[in-house]
Design a protein around this motif. Sequence first.
Motif, PDB file in Angstrom:
ATOM      1  N   VAL A  12       0.856  -1.193   0.000  1.00  0.00           N
ATOM      2  CA  VAL A  12       0.000   0.000   0.000  1.00  0.00           C
ATOM      3  C   VAL A  12       0.893   1.243   0.000  1.00  0.00           C
ATOM      4  O   VAL A  12       1.853   1.337   0.777  1.00  0.00           O
ATOM      5  CB  VAL A  12      -0.929  -0.005   1.231  1.00  0.00           C
ATOM      6  CG1 VAL A  12      -1.762   1.269   1.273  1.00  0.00           C
ATOM      7  CG2 VAL A  12      -1.840  -1.230   1.189  1.00  0.00           C
ATOM      8  N   ALA A  44      -1.309  -1.804   9.417  1.00  0.00           N
ATOM      9  CA  ALA A  44       0.059  -1.996   8.915  1.00  0.00           C
ATOM     10  C   ALA A  44       1.095  -1.936  10.032  1.00  0.00           C
ATOM     11  O   ALA A  44       2.288  -1.910   9.764  1.00  0.00           O
ATOM     12  CB  ALA A  44       0.364  -0.943   7.842  1.00  0.00           C
ATOM     13  N   ASP A 252      -4.622  -1.863  14.727  1.00  0.00           N
ATOM     14  CA  ASP A 252      -3.368  -2.584  14.997  1.00  0.00           C
ATOM     15  C   ASP A 252      -2.789  -1.981  16.270  1.00  0.00           C
ATOM     16  O   ASP A 252      -3.503  -1.291  17.017  1.00  0.00           O
ATOM     17  CB  ASP A 252      -2.398  -2.492  13.803  1.00  0.00           C
ATOM     18  CG  ASP A 252      -2.096  -1.056  13.406  1.00  0.00           C
ATOM     19  OD1 ASP A 252      -2.176  -0.163  14.277  1.00  0.00           O
ATOM     20  OD2 ASP A 252      -1.780  -0.806  12.226  1.00  0.00           O
ATOM     21  N   ALA A 253      -1.506  -2.194  16.511  1.00  0.00           N
ATOM     22  CA  ALA A 253      -0.912  -1.753  17.782  1.00  0.00           C
ATOM     23  C   ALA A 253      -0.931  -0.242  17.949  1.00  0.00           C
ATOM     24  O   ALA A 253      -0.757   0.256  19.069  1.00  0.00           O
ATOM     25  CB  ALA A 253       0.526  -2.257  17.869  1.00  0.00           C
ATOM     26  N   ASN A 263       3.482  -8.510  27.007  1.00  0.00           N
ATOM     27  CA  ASN A 263       3.452  -8.701  25.556  1.00  0.00           C
ATOM     28  C   ASN A 263       2.093  -8.240  24.996  1.00  0.00           C
ATOM     29  O   ASN A 263       1.049  -8.546  25.559  1.00  0.00           O
ATOM     30  CB  ASN A 263       3.681 -10.181  25.228  1.00  0.00           C
ATOM     31  CG  ASN A 263       5.076 -10.623  25.617  1.00  0.00           C
ATOM     32  OD1 ASN A 263       5.794  -9.900  26.288  1.00  0.00           O
ATOM     33  ND2 ASN A 263       5.463 -11.801  25.205  1.00  0.00           N
ATOM     34  N   SER A 265       0.392  -8.757  21.944  1.00  0.00           N
ATOM     35  CA  SER A 265      -0.375  -9.324  20.813  1.00  0.00           C
ATOM     36  C   SER A 265      -1.801  -9.700  21.176  1.00  0.00           C
ATOM     37  O   SER A 265      -2.723  -9.482  20.383  1.00  0.00           O
ATOM     38  CB  SER A 265       0.339 -10.556  20.249  1.00  0.00           C
ATOM     39  OG  SER A 265       1.518 -10.142  19.637  1.00  0.00           O
TER      40      SER A 265
HETATM   41  C1  LIG Z   1      10.909 -11.042  17.153  1.00  0.00           C
HETATM   42  C2  LIG Z   1       9.559 -10.693  17.712  1.00  0.00           C
HETATM   43  C3  LIG Z   1       9.026 -11.452  18.746  1.00  0.00           C
HETATM   44  C4  LIG Z   1       7.787 -11.130  19.285  1.00  0.00           C
HETATM   45  N1  LIG Z   1       7.263 -11.900  20.278  1.00  0.00           N
HETATM   46  C5  LIG Z   1       6.056 -11.587  20.805  1.00  0.00           C
HETATM   47  C6  LIG Z   1       5.494 -12.390  21.844  1.00  0.00           C
HETATM   48  O1  LIG Z   1       6.066 -13.383  22.290  1.00  0.00           O
HETATM   49  N2  LIG Z   1       4.273 -12.017  22.338  1.00  0.00           N
HETATM   50  C7  LIG Z   1       3.610 -10.914  21.882  1.00  0.00           C
HETATM   51  O2  LIG Z   1       2.522 -10.618  22.391  1.00  0.00           O
HETATM   52  N3  LIG Z   1       4.130 -10.156  20.905  1.00  0.00           N
HETATM   53  C8  LIG Z   1       5.330 -10.470  20.354  1.00  0.00           C
HETATM   54  N4  LIG Z   1       5.867  -9.682  19.369  1.00  0.00           N
HETATM   55  C9  LIG Z   1       5.138  -8.461  18.999  1.00  0.00           C
HETATM   56  C10 LIG Z   1       4.040  -8.710  18.006  1.00  0.00           C
HETATM   57  O3  LIG Z   1       4.535  -9.411  16.886  1.00  0.00           O
HETATM   58  C11 LIG Z   1       3.495  -7.340  17.579  1.00  0.00           C
HETATM   59  O4  LIG Z   1       3.160  -6.577  18.709  1.00  0.00           O
HETATM   60  C12 LIG Z   1       2.242  -7.503  16.718  1.00  0.00           C
HETATM   61  O5  LIG Z   1       2.480  -8.357  15.627  1.00  0.00           O
HETATM   62  C13 LIG Z   1       1.826  -6.139  16.206  1.00  0.00           C
HETATM   63  O6  LIG Z   1       0.632  -6.307  15.491  1.00  0.00           O
HETATM   64  P1  LIG Z   1       0.190  -5.237  14.423  1.00  0.00           P
HETATM   65  O7  LIG Z   1      -1.090  -5.723  13.873  1.00  0.00           O
HETATM   66  O8  LIG Z   1       0.263  -3.887  15.030  1.00  0.00           O
HETATM   67  O9  LIG Z   1       1.318  -5.223  13.300  1.00  0.00           O
HETATM   68  P2  LIG Z   1       2.014  -6.393  12.473  1.00  0.00           P
HETATM   69  O10 LIG Z   1       1.756  -7.735  13.075  1.00  0.00           O
HETATM   70  O11 LIG Z   1       3.420  -5.934  12.269  1.00  0.00           O
HETATM   71  O12 LIG Z   1       1.220  -6.369  11.085  1.00  0.00           O
HETATM   72  C14 LIG Z   1       1.390  -5.333  10.158  1.00  0.00           C
HETATM   73  C15 LIG Z   1       1.335  -5.946   8.763  1.00  0.00           C
HETATM   74  O13 LIG Z   1       1.216  -4.894   7.810  1.00  0.00           O
HETATM   75  C16 LIG Z   1       2.072  -5.145   6.726  1.00  0.00           C
HETATM   76  N5  LIG Z   1       2.409  -3.856   6.111  1.00  0.00           N
HETATM   77  C17 LIG Z   1       3.105  -2.817   6.641  1.00  0.00           C
HETATM   78  N6  LIG Z   1       3.164  -1.799   5.774  1.00  0.00           N
HETATM   79  C18 LIG Z   1       2.467  -2.190   4.678  1.00  0.00           C
HETATM   80  C19 LIG Z   1       2.180  -1.563   3.414  1.00  0.00           C
HETATM   81  N7  LIG Z   1       2.605  -0.334   3.137  1.00  0.00           N
HETATM   82  N8  LIG Z   1       1.460  -2.274   2.502  1.00  0.00           N
HETATM   83  C20 LIG Z   1       1.016  -3.521   2.782  1.00  0.00           C
HETATM   84  N9  LIG Z   1       1.269  -4.168   3.965  1.00  0.00           N
HETATM   85  C21 LIG Z   1       1.987  -3.488   4.887  1.00  0.00           C
HETATM   86  C22 LIG Z   1       3.283  -5.844   7.355  1.00  0.00           C
HETATM   87  O14 LIG Z   1       3.972  -6.599   6.374  1.00  0.00           O
HETATM   88  C23 LIG Z   1       2.597  -6.717   8.410  1.00  0.00           C
HETATM   89  O15 LIG Z   1       2.210  -7.960   7.862  1.00  0.00           O
HETATM   90  C24 LIG Z   1       7.083 -10.004  18.789  1.00  0.00           C
HETATM   91  C25 LIG Z   1       7.628  -9.248  17.748  1.00  0.00           C
HETATM   92  C26 LIG Z   1       8.854  -9.582  17.217  1.00  0.00           C
HETATM   93  C27 LIG Z   1       9.410  -8.743  16.083  1.00  0.00           C
END
Ligand SMILES: Cc1cc2nc3c(=O)[nH]c(=O)nc-3n(C[C@H](O)[C@H](O)[C@H](O)COP(=O)(O)OP(=O)(O)OC[C@H]3O[C@@H](n4cnc5c(N)ncnc54)[C@H](O)[C@@H]3O)c2cc1C
Length: 289
Positions: A12, A44, A252-253, A263, A265
């Motif tokens: 996007v 995202a 999202d977050a 954590n 998630s």
């Molecule tokens: C190494 C690691 C370990 C973790 N361990 C834990 C744990 O044990 N427990 C826990 O609770 N949390 C954990 N987390 C944190 C957790 O993964 C995040 O807090 C959570 O995934 C955030 O969710 P979100 O929906 O905000 O974003 P995300 O899960 O990051 O989803 C965002 C999505 O949007 C997509 N995106 C971004 N920009 C664009 C664009 N311009 N166009 C199209 N797509 C796009 C990305 O590719 C991604 O798929 C961990 C994170 C990491 C990096």
Amino acid sequence: HANVRLLTRHRVLRLLRGGADGKGVEAVETDQGTLRARVVVLAAGAVHSAALLLASADATAPRGLANSSDQVGRNYMCHLNSACMALKAAQENTTIFQKTLAINDFYDDSGDPDYPYPLGHIQNLGKVTPALLHAQQPLLPIPVSAWTASHSVDWWLTTEDLPDADNRVTLDSDGEIRLAWQPKNRESHQRLCAQWRRILHQAGFPMVFFQAMDISATAHQVGTCRFGEDPKDSVLNPWCKTHDIDNLYVVDASFMPSISAVNPSLTIMANAIRVAAHLAERFKTGVWA
Ligand SMILES: Cc1cc2nc3c(=O)[nH]c(=O)nc-3n(C[C@H](O)[C@H](O)[C@H](O)COP(=O)(O)OP(=O)(O)OC[C@H]3O[C@@H](n4cnc5c(N)ncnc54)[C@H](O)[C@@H]3O)c2cc1C
């Protein structure tokens, strides 16, 4: 659902305004073409959702979409973390699946009546290996890394970062994402480490080492489109709908107005389910027919 399509490999680029009154979001521009939608739910992640709103600035919203409050991108938070290794020379740690214990006793109670603030959360790390330790501490001789990793019990300490308007995601003039961040609430983190050191000593571990993690180790980041009742100091309403645009949600977050010290998630997922139910109800009213 038969009409649901999941499109992968679409990056996007920006959201485009339009609709009958020109006030809604009408389409999503991607690197594979433009997709039209009645409702857009941005998810995202805390950095990229804010960046996409900023990148979608137009003549009527020059600071970015849904940004009349100038809050988009602000109040970025990431956890303050330290890794900890506790050792007794006489005792090898042969555990394989170590991540079994979490302690929240210092979340509500700092243990010091003169410091009435939460400290945070302590959990076991997955077992530190010699290779992992060597990667973190390359100056340690390999036999020392191997001995240390095979004798340590390993911990991860997490403390809340606090919201600050200057900790923020912005875009350069060429569209590059920039992140400005200074940790807040360091004292709570130091106090949590001190409490844990004391307890580990009491438990018979004479050697206790901490390593504070910097932003390069960030896994948990939130806050850049926080929700709230007041459109002046939040981006989203309590249903994660942008205050400014009726058919634009961020789920999202980024919605989180504080990061907590655990954590994130499950909270992010629970909120997404909550907002999905709300959206289903809104669809039924025919508002987006
Ligand atoms: C190494 C690691 C370990 C973790 N361990 C834990 C744990 O044990 N427990 C826990 O609770 N949390 C954990 N987390 C944190 C957790 O993964 C995040 O807090 C959570 O995934 C955030 O969710 P979100 O929906 O905000 O974003 P995300 O899960 O990051 O989803 C965002 C999505 O949007 C997509 N995106 C971004 N920009 C664009 C664009 N311009 N166009 C199209 N797509 C796009 C990305 O590719 C991604 O798929 C961990 C994170 C990491 C990096």
